[in-house]
Scaffold this motif. Structure first.
Motif, PDB file in Angstrom:
ATOM      1  N   SER A 170       0.848  -1.203   0.000  1.00  0.00           N
ATOM      2  CA  SER A 170       0.000   0.000   0.000  1.00  0.00           C
ATOM      3  C   SER A 170       0.875   1.242   0.000  1.00  0.00           C
ATOM      4  N   SER A 171       0.299   2.336  -0.451  1.00  0.00           N
ATOM      5  CA  SER A 171       1.030   3.612  -0.444  1.00  0.00           C
ATOM      6  C   SER A 171       0.119   4.688   0.138  1.00  0.00           C
ATOM      7  N   VAL A 172       0.595   5.906   0.090  1.00  0.00           N
ATOM      8  CA  VAL A 172      -0.223   7.041   0.535  1.00  0.00           C
ATOM      9  C   VAL A 172      -0.548   7.840  -0.725  1.00  0.00           C
ATOM     10  N   PRO A 173      -1.667   7.534  -1.344  1.00  0.00           N
ATOM     11  CA  PRO A 173      -1.889   8.083  -2.682  1.00  0.00           C
ATOM     12  C   PRO A 173      -2.113   9.591  -2.697  1.00  0.00           C
ATOM     13  N   ALA A 174      -2.567  10.157  -1.597  1.00  0.00           N
ATOM     14  CA  ALA A 174      -2.992  11.553  -1.709  1.00  0.00           C
ATOM     15  C   ALA A 174      -2.754  12.356  -0.442  1.00  0.00           C
ATOM     16  N   TYR A 175      -1.494  12.538  -0.090  1.00  0.00           N
ATOM     17  CA  TYR A 175      -1.243  13.370   1.091  1.00  0.00           C
ATOM     18  C   TYR A 175      -0.802  14.763   0.715  1.00  0.00           C
ATOM     19  N   GLY A 176      -0.293  14.895  -0.506  1.00  0.00           N
ATOM     20  CA  GLY A 176       0.397  16.155  -0.741  1.00  0.00           C
ATOM     21  C   GLY A 176       0.253  16.694  -2.140  1.00  0.00           C
ATOM     22  N   GLU A 177      -0.957  16.639  -2.676  1.00  0.00           N
ATOM     23  CA  GLU A 177      -1.115  17.148  -4.045  1.00  0.00           C
ATOM     24  C   GLU A 177      -0.793  18.631  -4.066  1.00  0.00           C
ATOM     25  N   ASN A 209      12.427  17.201  -1.004  1.00  0.00           N
ATOM     26  CA  ASN A 209      11.800  17.872   0.137  1.00  0.00           C
ATOM     27  C   ASN A 209      10.416  18.431  -0.182  1.00  0.00           C
ATOM     28  N   ALA A 210       9.927  18.153  -1.399  1.00  0.00           N
ATOM     29  CA  ALA A 210       8.669  18.782  -1.819  1.00  0.00           C
ATOM     30  C   ALA A 210       7.489  18.361  -0.945  1.00  0.00           C
ATOM     31  N   PHE A 211       7.568  17.168  -0.407  1.00  0.00           N
ATOM     32  CA  PHE A 211       6.446  16.645   0.395  1.00  0.00           C
ATOM     33  C   PHE A 211       6.431  17.217   1.812  1.00  0.00           C
ATOM     34  N   ASN A 212       7.503  17.877   2.210  1.00  0.00           N
ATOM     35  CA  ASN A 212       7.810  18.051   3.627  1.00  0.00           C
ATOM     36  C   ASN A 212       7.172  19.277   4.270  1.00  0.00           C
ATOM     37  N   THR A 213       5.874  19.179   4.547  1.00  0.00           N
ATOM     38  CA  THR A 213       5.233  20.219   5.355  1.00  0.00           C
ATOM     39  C   THR A 213       4.597  19.552   6.576  1.00  0.00           C
ATOM     40  N   LYS A 214       4.328  20.376   7.565  1.00  0.00           N
ATOM     41  CA  LYS A 214       3.704  19.911   8.803  1.00  0.00           C
ATOM     42  C   LYS A 214       2.394  19.182   8.496  1.00  0.00           C
ATOM     43  N   GLU A 215       1.614  19.787   7.606  1.00  0.00           N
ATOM     44  CA  GLU A 215       0.296  19.222   7.313  1.00  0.00           C
ATOM     45  C   GLU A 215       0.434  17.887   6.598  1.00  0.00           C
ATOM     46  N   ALA A 216       1.355  17.822   5.621  1.00  0.00           N
ATOM     47  CA  ALA A 216       1.533  16.588   4.847  1.00  0.00           C
ATOM     48  C   ALA A 216       2.049  15.465   5.752  1.00  0.00           C
ATOM     49  N   PHE A 230       1.430  14.803   8.896  1.00  0.00           N
ATOM     50  CA  PHE A 230       0.379  14.092   9.633  1.00  0.00           C
ATOM     51  C   PHE A 230      -0.590  13.374   8.694  1.00  0.00           C
ATOM     52  N   ARG A 231      -0.771  13.908   7.483  1.00  0.00           N
ATOM     53  CA  ARG A 231      -1.612  13.174   6.520  1.00  0.00           C
ATOM     54  C   ARG A 231      -0.940  11.848   6.147  1.00  0.00           C
ATOM     55  N   THR A 262      -0.983   6.034   6.669  1.00  0.00           N
ATOM     56  CA  THR A 262      -0.187   4.829   6.940  1.00  0.00           C
ATOM     57  C   THR A 262      -0.838   4.017   8.055  1.00  0.00           C
ATOM     58  N   ILE A 263      -1.302   4.699   9.087  1.00  0.00           N
ATOM     59  CA  ILE A 263      -2.005   3.999  10.172  1.00  0.00           C
ATOM     60  C   ILE A 263      -3.272   3.339   9.628  1.00  0.00           C
TER      61      ILE A 263
END
Ligand code: NAI
Length: 330
Positions: free
Chosen positions: A102-109, A298-305, A307-308, A313-314
């Motif tokens: 599994s992946s995280v398909p949509a945390y950081g569009e 580092n493009a994904f790396n925000t506080k909001e992303a 926790f998403r 993942t959980i």
């Protein structure tokens, strides 16, 4: 009765105490009968943990889970990657063992598209040079710092999936003309946003800024290469926040050196796995060019992303523990 599972989170130290606490104290994991182990190394053939009793591996992009890694983990039953991309996992080997992935398909569009625009604006307005002017040169002068407007310029979006669509919306907000290339055409979205799909060669020829948002797969390996990079408008800017190997590094470096490309904003490199492991000699030619901004994936790396990613993942682990895995990669 819930079956007991053990989920090992690899190379998780970098997520800090907050992230560790979030997963180790997760009520959802506890209720699903999942014990959590935090492992400081990545998961790969060179770093097989001594204790292999976990059945769930939660990994980042920096864990190249290849056939040898999977073979060394007899208890492994589920892999969940804390990323959108999954090209670091040998899916065929996992499938042969009936291990779902599994992946995280949509945390950081929006997160990744915002970063692409951060790179675009840093280049178009010479932000690094302007800051260095004041900070390092101690001069409050604008000579040599003239940039260019985004309004009225043409942006070529390669890949109009989740991230690409956000890039399109942002480009529209900037008053840019938009063209796109994708193997799949979302004609309704194109009509709504007022852009057209072109062949890749035409997109390269028409765009002032090219931004890549396609996944890495055999069909996108060196999508931009020495055979087509010469088609770009003289002085165009290339942004890659997708995957390094979508662009042939040697072709990119040559186009930047010759001035055919005016600049590049690069968050992903062909050799980034080796660079992460400490070998900064690779891709060094590209990294050192003055008209290039390179950031360390580092493009994904925000506080909001952040926790998403953890929340999905959980969810992925709980769904697997309940016998119905979600967000499966194909
Ligand atoms: P997505 O799956 O929603 O969209 C990908 C789009 O690319 C789809 O429209 C698909 O049809 C298109 N595509 C597939 N093959 C293509 C080809 N040969 N040529 C042109 N287009 C093609 O994926 P999403 O969420 O937009 O993410 C895109 C990529 O961004 C991910 O695969 C990942 O590699 C990268 N990424 C990078 C991050 C970073 O931190 N730098 C973070 C998250 C994602």
């Amino acid at each position: 009765m819930t079956q007991n599972h053990k989920a090992a989170f690899f190379n998780f130290e970098k997520w800090g105490e907050e992230g560790k606490q979030y997963v180790t104290e997760s009520p959802a994991l506890r209720d699903a009968g999942v014990e959590v182990a935090i492992v400081s190394n990545t998961l790969d053939a060179a770093h097989i943990p001594a204790d292999t009793d976990f059945d769930i591996a939660a990994i980042f992009m920096d864990s190249p889970v290849d056939a040898a890694t999977i073979a060394a983990l007899p208890n492994l039953k589920f892999i969940t990657t804390m990323s959108t991309g999954f090209d670091h996992i040998d899916l065929a080997s996992a499938a042969a063992r009936l291990i779902p992935v599994s992946s995280v398909p949509a945390y950081g569009e929006n997160t990744v598209a915002e970063f692409a625009f951060a790179l675009i604006l840093a280049l178009s307005r010479k932000i690094r040079e302007a800051n260095a002017r004041v900070r390092d040169e101690h001069r409050f002068e604008t000579d040599g710092l003239r940039g260019f407007d985004l309004a009225g310029k043409t942006i070529g979006v390669v890949g109009t999936g989740r991230i690409g669509k956000h890039a399109v919306r942002m480009a529209k907000g900037f008053g840019m003309n938009i063209v796109a290339y994708d193997v799949y055409h979302d004609d309704a979205f194109a009509a709504e946003m007022g852009f057209s799909y072109l062949e890749l060669t035409d997109l390269l020829a028409q765009s002032d800024i090219i931004t890549i948002h396609a996944p890495y797969m055999p069909s996108t390996h060196h999508l931009i290469n020495s055979g087509n990079i010469g088609l770009v408008k003289p002085g165009a800017i290339l942004i890659n926040t997708a995957r390094g190997a979508i662009v042939e590094t040697a072709a990119l470096t040559a186009a930047l050196k010759s001035g055919r490309l005016g600049g590049a904003g690069i968050d992903v490199l062909e050799e980034e796995a080796a660079m992460k492991a400490g070998d900064m000699s690779l891709d060094a030619d590209l990294v050192q060019l003055p008209n290039v901004i390179v950031t360390p994936h580092n493009a994904f790396n925000t506080k909001e992303a952040y926790f998403r990613i953890l929340d999905t993942t959980i969810e992925n682990i709980v769904a697997f523990a309940k016998g119905a895995p979600t967000n499966l990669v194909k």
